[in-house]
Motif scaffolding. Structure first.
Motif, short mmCIF file in Angstrom:
data_model
loop_
_atom_site.label_atom_id
_atom_site.label_comp_id
_atom_site.label_asym_id
_atom_site.label_seq_id
_atom_site.Cartn_x
_atom_site.Cartn_y
_atom_site.Cartn_z
N ARG A 234 10.89 23.30 -18.54
CA ARG A 234 11.50 22.69 -19.71
C ARG A 234 11.18 23.51 -20.96
O ARG A 234 12.05 23.80 -21.78
CB ARG A 234 11.00 21.26 -19.88
CG ARG A 234 11.62 20.58 -21.08
CD ARG A 234 11.08 19.18 -21.32
NE ARG A 234 11.12 18.39 -20.12
CZ ARG A 234 10.26 17.44 -19.83
NH1 ARG A 234 9.28 17.16 -20.65
NH2 ARG A 234 10.36 16.75 -18.72
N ARG A 235 9.93 23.90 -21.09
CA ARG A 235 9.50 24.70 -22.25
C ARG A 235 10.25 26.01 -22.31
O ARG A 235 10.76 26.41 -23.37
CB ARG A 235 8.00 24.93 -22.18
CG ARG A 235 7.42 25.72 -23.31
CD ARG A 235 5.92 25.92 -23.15
NE ARG A 235 5.53 26.39 -21.84
CZ ARG A 235 5.60 27.66 -21.44
NH1 ARG A 235 6.04 28.58 -22.25
NH2 ARG A 235 5.21 28.01 -20.23
N LEU A 236 10.38 26.70 -21.18
CA LEU A 236 11.10 27.97 -21.15
C LEU A 236 12.58 27.78 -21.47
O LEU A 236 13.18 28.58 -22.21
CB LEU A 236 10.94 28.65 -19.79
CG LEU A 236 9.55 29.21 -19.52
CD1 LEU A 236 9.42 29.64 -18.07
CD2 LEU A 236 9.23 30.36 -20.47
N PHE A 237 13.19 26.73 -20.94
CA PHE A 237 14.60 26.48 -21.24
C PHE A 237 14.78 26.17 -22.73
O PHE A 237 15.71 26.66 -23.36
CB PHE A 237 15.16 25.35 -20.37
CG PHE A 237 16.60 25.06 -20.66
CD1 PHE A 237 17.58 25.97 -20.30
CD2 PHE A 237 16.97 23.90 -21.31
CE1 PHE A 237 18.92 25.72 -20.59
CE2 PHE A 237 18.30 23.63 -21.59
CZ PHE A 237 19.28 24.55 -21.23
N LEU A 238 13.89 25.35 -23.30
CA LEU A 238 14.01 25.02 -24.72
C LEU A 238 13.77 26.25 -25.60
O LEU A 238 14.40 26.40 -26.64
CB LEU A 238 13.05 23.88 -25.09
CG LEU A 238 13.41 22.53 -24.49
CD1 LEU A 238 12.34 21.48 -24.84
CD2 LEU A 238 14.78 22.06 -24.92
N LEU A 239 12.87 27.14 -25.16
CA LEU A 239 12.68 28.40 -25.89
C LEU A 239 13.96 29.22 -25.89
O LEU A 239 14.31 29.85 -26.89
CB LEU A 239 11.56 29.22 -25.24
CG LEU A 239 10.17 29.05 -25.80
CD1 LEU A 239 9.14 29.70 -24.88
CD2 LEU A 239 10.06 29.60 -27.20
N TYR A 240 14.67 29.22 -24.78
CA TYR A 240 15.93 29.96 -24.68
C TYR A 240 17.02 29.28 -25.51
O TYR A 240 17.81 29.95 -26.19
CB TYR A 240 16.34 30.03 -23.21
CG TYR A 240 17.51 30.93 -22.94
CD1 TYR A 240 17.33 32.31 -22.85
CD2 TYR A 240 18.79 30.42 -22.78
CE1 TYR A 240 18.39 33.15 -22.59
CE2 TYR A 240 19.86 31.25 -22.54
CZ TYR A 240 19.66 32.62 -22.44
OH TYR A 240 20.72 33.46 -22.21
N LEU A 241 17.06 27.96 -25.47
CA LEU A 241 18.11 27.19 -26.12
C LEU A 241 17.96 27.10 -27.64
O LEU A 241 18.95 27.08 -28.37
CB LEU A 241 18.11 25.77 -25.53
CG LEU A 241 19.17 24.80 -26.02
CD1 LEU A 241 20.55 25.26 -25.57
CD2 LEU A 241 18.87 23.41 -25.50
N LYS A 242 16.73 27.07 -28.12
CA LYS A 242 16.46 26.83 -29.54
C LYS A 242 17.23 27.75 -30.48
O LYS A 242 17.86 27.26 -31.42
CB LYS A 242 14.95 26.93 -29.80
CG LYS A 242 14.54 26.60 -31.20
CD LYS A 242 14.71 25.14 -31.49
CE LYS A 242 14.12 24.82 -32.87
NZ LYS A 242 14.63 23.59 -33.39
N PRO A 243 17.24 29.07 -30.30
CA PRO A 243 17.98 29.91 -31.26
C PRO A 243 19.49 29.73 -31.15
O PRO A 243 20.21 30.05 -32.09
CB PRO A 243 17.57 31.34 -30.88
CG PRO A 243 17.11 31.26 -29.49
CD PRO A 243 16.53 29.88 -29.31
N ILE A 244 19.98 29.21 -30.05
CA ILE A 244 21.41 29.02 -29.87
C ILE A 244 21.89 27.81 -30.68
O ILE A 244 22.92 27.87 -31.34
CB ILE A 244 21.75 28.84 -28.37
CG1 ILE A 244 21.38 30.12 -27.60
CG2 ILE A 244 23.22 28.49 -28.18
CD1 ILE A 244 21.37 29.96 -26.10
N ILE A 245 21.15 26.72 -30.64
CA ILE A 245 21.58 25.49 -31.33
C ILE A 245 20.94 25.34 -32.70
O ILE A 245 21.30 24.43 -33.44
CB ILE A 245 21.29 24.24 -30.48
CG1 ILE A 245 19.79 24.03 -30.29
CG2 ILE A 245 22.02 24.30 -29.16
CD1 ILE A 245 19.42 22.69 -29.70
N ASN A 246 20.02 26.19 -33.04
CA ASN A 246 19.23 26.07 -34.26
C ASN A 246 20.10 25.86 -35.50
O ASN A 246 21.01 26.62 -35.76
CB ASN A 246 18.36 27.31 -34.44
CG ASN A 246 17.27 27.09 -35.46
OD1 ASN A 246 16.89 25.96 -35.73
ND2 ASN A 246 16.77 28.16 -36.02
N GLY A 247 19.81 24.81 -36.22
CA GLY A 247 20.52 24.53 -37.46
C GLY A 247 21.77 23.69 -37.29
O GLY A 247 22.22 23.06 -38.23
#
Length: 189
Positions: free
Chosen positions: A87-100
């Motif tokens: 989950r942590r690795l997926f959220l690390l990957y996802l965060k810059p994509i959805i950020n903001g």
């Protein structure tokens, strides 16, 4: 101190985060700290614009690229890997994509009292994601049934499942499964 300031509370002799807002805040804090010089975060950051079409996320492509990235970097991981790490690795990957623009919720409670692994909310559309450690076909099918229930609870037609498989003979891949009126995109990493 966390209890004194209301960030944490005691629940059956355990310390837990006091509420959902603080929980997401802590997740974001820990992910931001870990994002510095992290290959997973950087991989999501480098290709973030490819995943947005109009006002929609291309979650299928996000999962495909996450699968490729995970396979390239973590293909030698062991069974000691726990679902929380995935989950942590997926959220690390996802965060810059959805950020903001988007947000995510971890272990959100459904109407039927289930707990989803991750819900991504992006410009009003929800993407339900279930994560599992591979423990065989029967366990995987239970995960699919669980996800179908979440899709019904949230009135969403399409959901996503990431299975972390550490068998020596695994074949990473992606498939689309159809169940009556629900579709599940399943990725095995």
């Amino acid at each position: 101190m966390g209890v004194m300031f209301g960030f944490l509370k005691e629940d059956d002799g355990r310390v837990v985060v006091a509420n959902r807002i603080f929980e997401i805040w802590f997740y974001n804090l820990f992910i931001a700290e870990e994002a510095l010089n992290n290959r997973t975060y950087d991989a999501g950051l480098q290709v973030q614009s490819r995943f947005i079409h109009g006002e929609q996320l291309d979650m299928d492509l996000i999962l495909r690229k996450f699968m490729e990235h995970f396979t390239e970097i973590y293909h030698n991981s062991t069974d000691q890997f726990v679902e929380e790490n995935g989950r942590r690795l997926f959220l690390l990957y996802l965060k810059p994509i959805i950020n903001g623009t988007g947000n995510y919720y971890v272990e959100a409670r459904t109407r039927s009292m289930g707990r989803t692994d991750v819900i991504v909310d992006y410009l009003g559309k929800q993407y339900i994601i279930e994560m599992k450690i591979w423990h065989g076909n029967e366990y995987n099918e239970r995960g699919e049934e669980q996800l179908k229930g979440y899709l019904k609870d949230y009135q969403v037609d399409k959901g996503y499942m990431i299975s972390f498989n550490f068998n020596k003979n695994k074949v990473p891949g992606m498939q689309e499964l159809h169940f009556e009126d629900k579709t599940i995109v399943e990725v095995v990493v």
